[in-house]
Design a protein around this motif. Structure first.
Motif, PDB file in Angstrom:
ATOM      1  N   ASN A 236      35.929  42.406  54.307  1.00 49.66           N
ATOM      2  CA  ASN A 236      37.204  41.699  54.433  1.00 49.66           C
ATOM      3  C   ASN A 236      37.443  40.789  53.238  1.00 49.66           C
ATOM      4  OD1 ASN A 236      39.025  42.144  56.638  1.00 49.66           O
ATOM      5  ND2 ASN A 236      37.395  41.534  58.034  1.00 49.66           N
ATOM      6  N   GLN A 237      36.398  40.129  52.775  1.00 44.80           N
ATOM      7  CA  GLN A 237      36.536  39.237  51.630  1.00 44.80           C
ATOM      8  C   GLN A 237      36.890  40.018  50.369  1.00 44.80           C
ATOM      9  OE1 GLN A 237      36.539  35.744  51.557  1.00 44.80           O
ATOM     10  NE2 GLN A 237      37.421  36.325  49.576  1.00 44.80           N
ATOM     11  N   ILE A 238      36.269  41.178  50.195  1.00 43.17           N
ATOM     12  CA  ILE A 238      36.604  42.015  49.042  1.00 43.17           C
ATOM     13  C   ILE A 238      38.076  42.424  49.110  1.00 43.17           C
ATOM     14  CG2 ILE A 238      36.155  44.201  47.877  1.00 43.17           C
ATOM     15  CD1 ILE A 238      33.250  43.992  48.913  1.00 43.17           C
ATOM     16  N   MET A 239      38.525  42.807  50.313  1.00 44.65           N
ATOM     17  CA  MET A 239      39.924  43.201  50.473  1.00 44.65           C
ATOM     18  C   MET A 239      40.851  42.038  50.167  1.00 44.65           C
ATOM     19  SD  MET A 239      41.940  45.689  51.094  1.00 44.65           S
ATOM     20  CE  MET A 239      43.642  46.017  51.567  1.00 44.65           C
ATOM     21  N   HIS A 240      40.508  40.846  50.624  1.00 46.61           N
ATOM     22  CA  HIS A 240      41.333  39.669  50.326  1.00 46.61           C
ATOM     23  C   HIS A 240      41.371  39.405  48.826  1.00 46.61           C
ATOM     24  CE1 HIS A 240      42.692  37.893  54.127  1.00 46.61           C
ATOM     25  NE2 HIS A 240      41.618  38.447  54.666  1.00 46.61           N
ATOM     26  N   ASP A 241      40.253  39.599  48.129  1.00 42.18           N
ATOM     27  CA  ASP A 241      40.245  39.421  46.676  1.00 42.18           C
ATOM     28  C   ASP A 241      41.173  40.433  46.007  1.00 42.18           C
ATOM     29  OD1 ASP A 241      38.451  37.336  46.865  1.00 42.18           O
ATOM     30  OD2 ASP A 241      36.688  38.562  46.425  1.00 42.18           O
ATOM     31  N   LEU A 242      41.183  41.656  46.516  1.00 45.58           N
ATOM     32  CA  LEU A 242      42.076  42.674  45.969  1.00 45.58           C
ATOM     33  C   LEU A 242      43.537  42.331  46.249  1.00 45.58           C
ATOM     34  CD1 LEU A 242      40.006  45.802  47.039  1.00 45.58           C
ATOM     35  CD2 LEU A 242      40.645  45.266  44.678  1.00 45.58           C
ATOM     36  N   ILE A 243      43.823  41.945  47.482  1.00 43.97           N
ATOM     37  CA  ILE A 243      45.191  41.621  47.875  1.00 43.97           C
ATOM     38  C   ILE A 243      45.769  40.511  47.009  1.00 43.97           C
ATOM     39  CG2 ILE A 243      46.545  40.513  49.712  1.00 43.97           C
ATOM     40  CD1 ILE A 243      44.817  42.097  51.718  1.00 43.97           C
ATOM     41  N   HIS A 244      44.945  39.516  46.704  1.00 41.80           N
ATOM     42  CA  HIS A 244      45.419  38.350  45.963  1.00 41.80           C
ATOM     43  C   HIS A 244      45.095  38.433  44.474  1.00 41.80           C
ATOM     44  CE1 HIS A 244      46.610  36.402  49.661  1.00 41.80           C
ATOM     45  NE2 HIS A 244      45.438  36.665  50.180  1.00 41.80           N
ATOM     46  N   PHE A 245      44.721  39.631  44.004  1.00 39.71           N
ATOM     47  CA  PHE A 245      44.474  39.874  42.583  1.00 39.71           C
ATOM     48  C   PHE A 245      43.439  38.899  42.021  1.00 39.71           C
ATOM     49  CE2 PHE A 245      48.820  41.206  43.610  1.00 39.71           C
ATOM     50  CZ  PHE A 245      48.767  42.545  43.233  1.00 39.71           C
ATOM     51  N   ARG A 246      42.315  38.771  42.750  1.00 36.21           N
ATOM     52  CA  ARG A 246      41.283  37.819  42.364  1.00 36.21           C
ATOM     53  C   ARG A 246      39.995  38.488  41.882  1.00 36.21           C
ATOM     54  NH1 ARG A 246      42.588  34.241  47.360  1.00 36.21           N
ATOM     55  NH2 ARG A 246      40.929  35.472  48.335  1.00 36.21           N
ATOM     56  N   VAL A 247      40.052  39.768  41.553  1.00 37.71           N
ATOM     57  CA  VAL A 247      38.864  40.437  41.036  1.00 37.71           C
ATOM     58  C   VAL A 247      38.600  39.946  39.620  1.00 37.71           C
ATOM     59  CG1 VAL A 247      37.819  42.642  40.421  1.00 37.71           C
ATOM     60  CG2 VAL A 247      39.235  42.468  42.478  1.00 37.71           C
ATOM     61  N   ASN A 248      37.388  39.458  39.390  1.00 37.44           N
ATOM     62  CA  ASN A 248      37.015  38.884  38.092  1.00 37.44           C
ATOM     63  C   ASN A 248      36.365  39.957  37.226  1.00 37.44           C
ATOM     64  OD1 ASN A 248      36.093  37.445  35.917  1.00 37.44           O
ATOM     65  ND2 ASN A 248      34.943  35.927  37.103  1.00 37.44           N
ATOM     66  N   HIS A 249      37.082  40.398  36.198  1.00 34.12           N
ATOM     67  CA  HIS A 249      36.551  41.464  35.348  1.00 34.12           C
ATOM     68  C   HIS A 249      35.369  41.009  34.511  1.00 34.12           C
ATOM     69  CE1 HIS A 249      40.833  42.485  36.091  1.00 34.12           C
ATOM     70  NE2 HIS A 249      40.323  43.675  36.283  1.00 34.12           N
ATOM     71  N   MET A 250      35.235  39.716  34.329  1.00 31.04           N
ATOM     72  CA  MET A 250      34.117  39.194  33.545  1.00 31.04           C
ATOM     73  C   MET A 250      32.847  39.056  34.395  1.00 31.04           C
ATOM     74  SD  MET A 250      35.734  39.027  30.778  1.00 31.04           S
ATOM     75  CE  MET A 250      34.459  38.299  29.737  1.00 31.04           C
ATOM     76  N   SER A 285      43.909  50.623  41.707  1.00 33.60           N
ATOM     77  CA  SER A 285      43.718  50.394  40.269  1.00 33.60           C
ATOM     78  C   SER A 285      44.481  49.165  39.799  1.00 33.60           C
ATOM     79  CB  SER A 285      44.179  51.626  39.473  1.00 33.60           C
ATOM     80  OG  SER A 285      43.384  52.740  39.778  1.00 33.60           O
ATOM     81  N   ARG A 286      45.710  49.008  40.279  1.00 35.90           N
ATOM     82  CA  ARG A 286      46.505  47.847  39.879  1.00 35.90           C
ATOM     83  C   ARG A 286      45.912  46.555  40.435  1.00 35.90           C
ATOM     84  NH1 ARG A 286      51.339  49.018  37.382  1.00 35.90           N
ATOM     85  NH2 ARG A 286      52.100  46.915  37.798  1.00 35.90           N
ATOM     86  N   CYS A 287      45.426  46.590  41.674  1.00 36.71           N
ATOM     87  CA  CYS A 287      44.830  45.385  42.261  1.00 36.71           C
ATOM     88  C   CYS A 287      43.550  44.997  41.522  1.00 36.71           C
ATOM     89  CB  CYS A 287      44.544  45.609  43.745  1.00 36.71           C
ATOM     90  SG  CYS A 287      46.023  45.667  44.777  1.00 36.71           S
ATOM     91  N   ILE A 288      42.733  45.986  41.201  1.00 32.74           N
ATOM     92  CA  ILE A 288      41.486  45.705  40.471  1.00 32.74           C
ATOM     93  C   ILE A 288      41.803  45.223  39.062  1.00 32.74           C
ATOM     94  CG2 ILE A 288      39.428  46.785  39.475  1.00 32.74           C
ATOM     95  CD1 ILE A 288      39.319  48.581  41.975  1.00 32.74           C
ATOM     96  N   SER A 289      42.835  45.782  38.460  1.00 31.64           N
ATOM     97  CA  SER A 289      43.208  45.411  37.082  1.00 31.64           C
ATOM     98  C   SER A 289      44.098  44.179  37.023  1.00 31.64           C
ATOM     99  CB  SER A 289      43.934  46.586  36.411  1.00 31.64           C
ATOM    100  OG  SER A 289      43.133  47.748  36.416  1.00 31.64           O
ATOM    101  N   VAL A 290      44.396  43.585  38.174  1.00 29.15           N
ATOM    102  CA  VAL A 290      45.256  42.415  38.276  1.00 29.15           C
ATOM    103  C   VAL A 290      46.615  42.683  37.641  1.00 29.15           C
ATOM    104  CG1 VAL A 290      45.330  39.892  38.025  1.00 29.15           C
ATOM    105  CG2 VAL A 290      43.119  41.039  38.078  1.00 29.15           C
ATOM    106  N   LEU A 291      47.270  43.733  38.145  1.00 32.65           N
ATOM    107  CA  LEU A 291      48.594  44.135  37.649  1.00 32.65           C
ATOM    108  C   LEU A 291      49.535  44.246  38.843  1.00 32.65           C
ATOM    109  CD1 LEU A 291      47.568  46.924  35.113  1.00 32.65           C
ATOM    110  CD2 LEU A 291      48.464  44.665  34.546  1.00 32.65           C
ATOM    111  N   PRO A 292      50.072  43.109  39.322  1.00 31.58           N
ATOM    112  CA  PRO A 292      50.992  43.164  40.468  1.00 31.58           C
ATOM    113  C   PRO A 292      52.233  44.006  40.137  1.00 31.58           C
ATOM    114  CG  PRO A 292      50.324  40.901  39.990  1.00 31.58           C
ATOM    115  CD  PRO A 292      49.871  41.743  38.836  1.00 31.58           C
ATOM    116  N   TYR A 293      52.863  44.556  41.160  1.00 36.26           N
ATOM    117  CA  TYR A 293      54.104  45.294  40.953  1.00 36.26           C
ATOM    118  C   TYR A 293      55.209  44.321  40.590  1.00 36.26           C
ATOM    119  CZ  TYR A 293      54.746  44.032  45.912  1.00 36.26           C
ATOM    120  OH  TYR A 293      54.835  43.359  47.112  1.00 36.26           O
TER     121      TYR A 293
END
Length: 293
Positions: A236-250, A285-293
């Protein structure tokens, strides 16, 4: 009988309700009824509504507050038009809104629900929501990507499916309805601004954040159950990070967790075929790349 029924619930929006009403009465398309339901306002909104004399307006006044879901369903029961449009009492529709949506719906009989782009304030760029049905359906796993007060729906679809808003999803009743309809009808968002959406402290999203978040979580649980999944607290936490574009690529761990989760869900979708696989992959892909529509 009017071709369009516009449903406008009102509750304590005295500062904005007259502008909202006037934006509908000033539409270039004139074959409509405006159903205004004051839900027990205590700030003078009901008095302002009572002053409206346009014969296209139907007015209902609740003596006590019955809640938005009750009021919306009452509006659906009253609506007589071929199309039902929504309008919020603190927003502003552009003058051509109804004309554009009616023309589109007339020309596209396979579409049962039509939203649009929105602008949060005059002078800002329009926010263009996902346009095509399969794109909308995939994004609905993550966000409510149809703005409720921009929507126009076919009344015959509502009657055929027995559609009503669900009281079990307070403050996310629109999101729940779009998710419920996504597998039954075709939907679109027009990529043009037809609506100015007002941001202010009195909005539901500001006043009822906790309850709204709870309802949204229930919707997500239902969505994942269709994929044969029940998420753990970590998932659930991973999904919330995706939903809110919080995946840290670093952060290698953050990135690989998100990628692994996406691949897991995509594999389940290959089995259950709930979403268009290409579209769901694009959204991840967009959520992981932090590219909102």
């Amino acid at each position: 009988m009017p071709r369009v029924s516009v449903i406008m619930p009102v509750y304590n929006n005295a500062a904005y309700v007259q502008e909202a009403i006037q934006s509908i009465l000033n539409q270039t398309y004139t074959d409509f009824e405006l159903i205004i339901i004051d839900d027990g306002s205590t700030d003078g909104s009901a008095y302002l509504v009572s002053l409206v004399t346009d014969p296209r307006v139907k007015k209902v006044f609740h003596q006590e507050n019955k809640g938005l879901v009750f009021t919306l369903n009452e509006g659906l029961d009253m609506a007589t038009g071929d199309y039902i449009a929504r309008m919020d009492s603190d927003d502003h529709s552009v003058p051509e809104r109804l004309s554009i949506q009616v023309s589109y719906m007339d020309d596209n009989p396979s579409i049962d629900l039509c939203g649009s782009a929105i602008t949060y304030s005059i002078g800002r760029n329009a926010k263009i929501n996902p346009v095509h049905h399969e794109e909308i359906k995939a994004w609905l796993l993550f966000h409510c990507c149809i703005c409720h007060p921009t929507v126009m729906m076919r009344n015959r679809m509502i009657n055929r499916l027995g559609i009503r808003y669900d009281v079990n999803y307070p403050h996310a009743e629109d999101y729940e309805l779009w998710d419920r309809l996504a597998s039954q009808i075709q939907m679109t968002n027009l990529p043009i601004n037809l609506h100015y959406y007002r941001l202010h402290d009195g909005q539901v999203s500001n006043q009822h954040k906790v309850m709204q978040a709870y309802s949204v979580d229930k919707i997500h649980q239902r969505q994942f159950s269709r994929l044969g999944l029940q998420l753990s607290a970590e998932e659930n936490q991973i999904m919330h990070d995706l939903i809110h574009f919080r995946v840290n690529h670093m952060d290698y761990n953050s990135y690989t967790r998100a990628l692994g989760f996406a691949n897991w869900v995509l594999e389940q979708n290959r089995i259950h075929q709930v979403y268009n696989q290409e579209m769901l992959n694009m959204v991840f892909s967009r959520c992981i790349s932090v590219l909102p529509y």
